[in-house]
Design a protein around this motif. Sequence first.
Motif, PDB file in Angstrom:
ATOM      1  N   GLU A   1       0.827  -1.214   0.000  1.00 20.70           N
ATOM      2  CA  GLU A   1       0.000   0.000   0.000  1.00 20.70           C
ATOM      3  C   GLU A   1       0.858   1.259   0.000  1.00 20.70           C
ATOM      4  OE1 GLU A   1      -2.466  -0.319   3.406  1.00 20.70           O
ATOM      5  OE2 GLU A   1      -3.600  -2.044   2.644  1.00 20.70           O
ATOM      6  N   ARG A   2       2.075   1.140   0.497  1.00 23.46           N
ATOM      7  CA  ARG A   2       2.979   2.300   0.553  1.00 23.46           C
ATOM      8  C   ARG A   2       3.885   2.387  -0.669  1.00 23.46           C
ATOM      9  NH1 ARG A   2       4.537   3.268   6.915  1.00 23.46           N
ATOM     10  NH2 ARG A   2       2.381   3.227   7.683  1.00 23.46           N
ATOM     11  N   GLY A   3       3.617   1.559  -1.665  1.00 26.89           N
ATOM     12  CA  GLY A   3       4.295   1.707  -2.939  1.00 26.89           C
ATOM     13  C   GLY A   3       5.465   0.788  -3.195  1.00 26.89           C
ATOM     14  N   LEU A   4       5.761  -0.130  -2.276  1.00 27.95           N
ATOM     15  CA  LEU A   4       6.878  -1.051  -2.492  1.00 27.95           C
ATOM     16  C   LEU A   4       6.432  -2.257  -3.305  1.00 27.95           C
ATOM     17  CD1 LEU A   4       8.543  -0.899   1.034  1.00 27.95           C
ATOM     18  CD2 LEU A   4       9.332   0.179  -1.071  1.00 27.95           C
ATOM     19  N   ARG A   5       7.390  -2.899  -3.955  1.00 25.10           N
ATOM     20  CA  ARG A   5       7.101  -4.056  -4.796  1.00 25.10           C
ATOM     21  C   ARG A   5       7.132  -5.323  -3.939  1.00 25.10           C
ATOM     22  NH1 ARG A   5       9.548  -4.688 -10.622  1.00 25.10           N
ATOM     23  NH2 ARG A   5       8.017  -6.355 -10.400  1.00 25.10           N
ATOM     24  N   THR A   6       5.993  -5.771  -3.516  1.00 28.18           N
ATOM     25  CA  THR A   6       5.945  -6.947  -2.648  1.00 28.18           C
ATOM     26  C   THR A   6       5.906  -8.251  -3.435  1.00 28.18           C
ATOM     27  OG1 THR A   6       3.540  -6.685  -2.455  1.00 28.18           O
ATOM     28  CG2 THR A   6       4.915  -5.689  -0.741  1.00 28.18           C
ATOM     29  N   ASP A   7       6.050  -8.166  -4.756  1.00 26.03           N
ATOM     30  CA  ASP A   7       6.283  -9.376  -5.552  1.00 26.03           C
ATOM     31  C   ASP A   7       7.777  -9.693  -5.621  1.00 26.03           C
ATOM     32  OD1 ASP A   7       6.721  -7.054  -7.117  1.00 26.03           O
ATOM     33  OD2 ASP A   7       6.538  -8.228  -8.966  1.00 26.03           O
ATOM     34  N   ARG A   8       8.598  -8.780  -5.147  1.00 23.70           N
ATOM     35  CA  ARG A   8      10.056  -8.983  -5.104  1.00 23.70           C
ATOM     36  C   ARG A   8      10.508  -8.735  -3.674  1.00 23.70           C
ATOM     37  NH1 ARG A   8      12.949  -8.656 -10.082  1.00 23.70           N
ATOM     38  NH2 ARG A   8      11.553  -8.453 -11.861  1.00 23.70           N
ATOM     39  N   VAL A   9      10.650  -9.810  -2.912  1.00 22.55           N
ATOM     40  CA  VAL A   9      10.890  -9.691  -1.476  1.00 22.55           C
ATOM     41  C   VAL A   9      12.058 -10.582  -1.055  1.00 22.55           C
ATOM     42  CG1 VAL A   9       9.869  -9.885   0.824  1.00 22.55           C
ATOM     43  CG2 VAL A   9       8.427  -9.260  -1.122  1.00 22.55           C
ATOM     44  N   ALA A  10      12.891 -10.047  -0.180  1.00 20.44           N
ATOM     45  CA  ALA A  10      13.931 -10.817   0.505  1.00 20.44           C
ATOM     46  C   ALA A  10      13.679 -10.706   1.996  1.00 20.44           C
ATOM     47  CB  ALA A  10      15.319 -10.288   0.155  1.00 20.44           C
ATOM     48  N   VAL A  11      14.347 -11.548   2.771  1.00 16.57           N
ATOM     49  CA  VAL A  11      14.254 -11.447   4.227  1.00 16.57           C
ATOM     50  C   VAL A  11      15.640 -11.659   4.812  1.00 16.57           C
ATOM     51  CG1 VAL A  11      13.591 -13.891   4.479  1.00 16.57           C
ATOM     52  CG2 VAL A  11      13.068 -12.253   6.310  1.00 16.57           C
ATOM     53  N   ALA A  12      16.000 -10.792   5.755  1.00 19.64           N
ATOM     54  CA  ALA A  12      17.281 -10.900   6.452  1.00 19.64           C
ATOM     55  C   ALA A  12      17.021 -10.756   7.946  1.00 19.64           C
ATOM     56  CB  ALA A  12      18.249  -9.817   5.977  1.00 19.64           C
ATOM     57  N   GLY A  13      17.809 -11.452   8.748  1.00 19.77           N
ATOM     58  CA  GLY A  13      17.634 -11.346  10.186  1.00 19.77           C
ATOM     59  C   GLY A  13      18.918 -11.641  10.927  1.00 19.77           C
ATOM     60  N   TRP A  14      18.957 -11.159  12.166  1.00 16.38           N
ATOM     61  CA  TRP A  14      20.139 -11.306  13.006  1.00 16.38           C
ATOM     62  C   TRP A  14      19.736 -11.953  14.324  1.00 16.38           C
ATOM     63  CZ3 TRP A  14      18.659  -7.439   9.921  1.00 16.38           C
ATOM     64  CH2 TRP A  14      19.531  -7.085   8.886  1.00 16.38           C
ATOM     65  N   SER A  15      20.520 -12.925  14.782  1.00 15.72           N
ATOM     66  CA  SER A  15      20.270 -13.613  16.046  1.00 15.72           C
ATOM     67  C   SER A  15      18.878 -14.244  16.033  1.00 15.72           C
ATOM     68  CB  SER A  15      20.466 -12.641  17.212  1.00 15.72           C
ATOM     69  OG  SER A  15      20.512 -13.325  18.439  1.00 15.72           O
ATOM     70  N   MET A  16      17.987 -13.883  16.936  1.00 18.79           N
ATOM     71  CA  MET A  16      16.626 -14.412  16.892  1.00 18.79           C
ATOM     72  C   MET A  16      15.996 -14.168  15.526  1.00 18.79           C
ATOM     73  SD  MET A  16      13.334 -13.331  19.273  1.00 18.79           S
ATOM     74  CE  MET A  16      12.934 -11.847  18.319  1.00 18.79           C
ATOM     75  N   GLY A  17      16.284 -13.006  14.940  1.00 18.15           N
ATOM     76  CA  GLY A  17      15.775 -12.697  13.618  1.00 18.15           C
ATOM     77  C   GLY A  17      16.378 -13.574  12.531  1.00 18.15           C
ATOM     78  N   GLY A  18      17.620 -14.037  12.742  1.00 16.17           N
ATOM     79  CA  GLY A  18      18.210 -14.976  11.792  1.00 16.17           C
ATOM     80  C   GLY A  18      17.460 -16.298  11.787  1.00 16.17           C
ATOM     81  N   TYR A  19      17.109 -16.768  12.994  1.00 17.97           N
ATOM     82  CA  TYR A  19      16.251 -17.949  13.087  1.00 17.97           C
ATOM     83  C   TYR A  19      14.920 -17.673  12.397  1.00 17.97           C
ATOM     84  CZ  TYR A  19      12.636 -20.899  15.078  1.00 17.97           C
ATOM     85  OH  TYR A  19      11.538 -21.712  15.224  1.00 17.97           O
TER      86      TYR A  19
END
Length: 219
Positions: A84-102
């Motif tokens: 809704e804010r204009g980003l392309r959610t058909d092209r998505v990555a995910v990155a996380g650190w520590s708990m977020g890495g899990y």
Amino acid sequence: MSYPPGYAPGAKLPVCLALHGYAASAGTAVTAARYPEFLAGAMRDGVAPFALAAPDGGDGYWHPHADDDPLGMLVDEFLPLLGERGLRTDRVAVAGWSMGGYGALLAALTHRDRFRAVVATSPAIFHSYDDARGVNAGAFDSADEWARYDVTARAREFAGLPVRIAIGAADPFAPAVRTLRDRLPDPGMVEIGRGCHDNDYWASVAPAQVRAISAALAA
């Protein structure tokens, strides 16, 4: 939410979700490994831009609980909001650190076709339910819940997924990550380098991660 230099909210950019660690927040996820800084530098070399977006996921280890579902929130609520804010959610990555890495690893297993790149840095994974409780009593509500969301037990399911895992050899989670690596269909998904469980190590591996995410989102 962080946009690269020269881009404003509403720009049709692909997005990388950033998942924070325990006792942290969305702001921590955006700044922890200096991704915005490294992306700005890489763009001067022609690397394609992307937005970095982080929600507050609480301390529940990014998996569903009886009264909370941060992983469901991430995909079913946060991504539509970004669209809704204009980003392309058909092209998505995910990155996380520590708990977020899990959390990034669990997101990849749960939504196999959703992410073009999955980057888990110093993922906080455990050998057993008792091990998890000894480090963080709130990570899993029960042994059954632990078994349901144990990414190491599901290591073979990472076959074909665009996963990169990085951890320092001196990190307390390194032994569990080595166990995961040894069970993966492609152990090359895991990079074990010099470093600890801290921002210095995360920043040392971030430039290569940023470029890999950019390439995956631009492909």
